[in-house]
Design an enzyme around this catalytic site. Structure first.
Site, PDB file in Angstrom:
ATOM      1  N   TYR A   1      -3.732  -8.579  -6.783  1.00  0.00           N
ATOM      2  CA  TYR A   1      -2.304  -8.499  -6.417  1.00  0.00           C
ATOM      3  C   TYR A   1      -2.315  -7.453  -5.211  1.00  0.00           C
ATOM      4  O   TYR A   1      -1.216  -7.730  -4.310  1.00  0.00           O
ATOM      5  CB  TYR A   1      -1.553  -7.609  -7.566  1.00  0.00           C
ATOM      6  CG  TYR A   1      -0.348  -7.733  -7.630  1.00  0.00           C
ATOM      7  CD1 TYR A   1       0.510  -8.998  -7.758  1.00  0.00           C
ATOM      8  CD2 TYR A   1       0.584  -6.814  -7.542  1.00  0.00           C
ATOM      9  CE1 TYR A   1       1.887  -9.296  -7.744  1.00  0.00           C
ATOM     10  CE2 TYR A   1       2.188  -6.825  -7.599  1.00  0.00           C
ATOM     11  CZ  TYR A   1       2.686  -8.204  -7.555  1.00  0.00           C
ATOM     12  OH  TYR A   1       3.944  -8.189  -7.560  1.00  0.00           O
TER      13      TYR A   1
ATOM     14  N   LYS B   1       5.144  -3.452  -3.805  1.00  0.00           N
ATOM     15  CA  LYS B   1       6.218  -3.059  -5.103  1.00  0.00           C
ATOM     16  C   LYS B   1       6.397  -1.524  -5.416  1.00  0.00           C
ATOM     17  O   LYS B   1       7.155  -1.013  -5.925  1.00  0.00           O
ATOM     18  CB  LYS B   1       5.372  -3.695  -6.362  1.00  0.00           C
ATOM     19  CG  LYS B   1       5.595  -5.269  -6.218  1.00  0.00           C
ATOM     20  CD  LYS B   1       7.168  -5.979  -6.159  1.00  0.00           C
ATOM     21  CE  LYS B   1       6.997  -7.300  -6.196  1.00  0.00           C
ATOM     22  NZ  LYS B   1       8.531  -7.872  -6.017  1.00  0.00           N
TER      23      LYS B   1
END
Ligand code: 0WD
Length: 253
Positions: free
Chosen positions: A153, A160
């Site tokens: 990720y 994020k």
């Protein structure tokens, strides 16, 4: 629940998109919606999806193009004269940055990911706020990789984290004018973007085995939470990141 409310939904790529599930729930409750898209390919999808909807707008809004963003909000202002809520459901990182080591993230990939996936929230909140004359609600989509290391990720997790922090700063800035800002941290869902993350099927299997509810989240459950957050039912909630992940995030060993 949303009768006479006007919403703007950013990030419908196709009918599997989280943004589309949110839009469907809002429409069921009587909202009128303006949809934005990035690029002509996605315009076709959206035009088809919204073909039988009343009083809708489908407009371009690539967040890397400030002129396009300004025009999108002007178009919404001209048609509806106000905005009650905005659902921000967009993210992007170059594919090569979503595998291997975070250590190897290039400056270019870092800046692109942070610009599209995080900076876009204050960017659109700034444009939306003047239209939210009677207060409003802004909702964005985050993921657990903001907080814990999730293999592959990488830079998207960093983006994020910035997005969740932005949610708090924006909630503080906009709270005095009655505008709430919250994030939903959704469990993994098999959408177009998710396929960009290597070993997505591995994530899904892991969550199914380990989450308290022993399953993955349904996109409609994220839609229901977005509906709650844009409605008056959540009037006392702002600056939060709400997990909709079948409880996965609470688990330790
Ligand atoms: O597992 C998942 N699918 C999760 C997604 C778990 C938790 C959070 N999320 C987040 C994503 O990170 C994203 O912020 O939810 C949001 C929506 O993602 P999605 O519904 O999974 O993905 P998708 O249907 O692909 O929609 C994202 C869209 C883009 O689609 P593509 O696939 O063409 O990149 O973001 C939009 C675009 O429509 N987008 C942009 N919009 C405006 N300007 C831009 C841009 N520059 N770049 C991408």
């Amino acid at each position: 629940m949303l009768k006479d409310k006007i919403g703007m939904v950013l990030g419908v790529a196709n009918k599997r998109s989280i943004a589309w599930a949110c839009a469907e729930k809002c429409i069921e409750q009587g909202a009128r919606l303006a949809f934005t898209y990035q690029g002509e390919r996605l315009e076709r999808n959206l035009t088809k999806l919204t073909a039988d909807m009343d009083d809708t707008l489908v407009i371009p809004c690539d967040v890397t193009n400030q002129e396009e963003v300004d025009t999108a909000f002007e178009t919404v202002a001209t048609k509806y004269r106000k905005l009650d809520f905005l659902i921000h459901s967009i993210a992007f990182a170059p594919r090569e940055a979503l595998e291997g080591s975070y250590l190897d993230t290039s400056r270019e990939a870092f800046l692109t990911a942070l610009e599209i996936s995080a900076y876009s929230l204050p960017q659109v909140a700034r444009a939306a706020a003047p239209l939210m004359k009677d207060g409003g609600s802004i909702v964005t989509m985050s993921y657990y990789g903001a907080e814990k290391v999730v293999e592959n990720y990488n830079v998207m997790g960093v983006a994020k984290a910035a997005l969740e922090s932005s949610t708090r700063y924006l909630a503080s800035d906009l709270g005095p004018t009655g505008i709430r800002v919250n994030a939903i941290s959704a469990g993994p869902i098999n959408t177009l973007s998710a396929r960009g993350v290597k070993n997505m099927s591995g994530f899904l299997k892991h969550v199914e085995e380990r989450s308290p509810l022993r399953r993955n989240v349904e996109v409609t459950e994220v839609g229901n939470t977005a509906l709650f957050l844009v409605s008056g039912l959540s009037s006392g909630i702002t600056g939060e990141t709400i997990y909709v992940d079948c409880g996965f995030n609470i688990m330790g060993i």
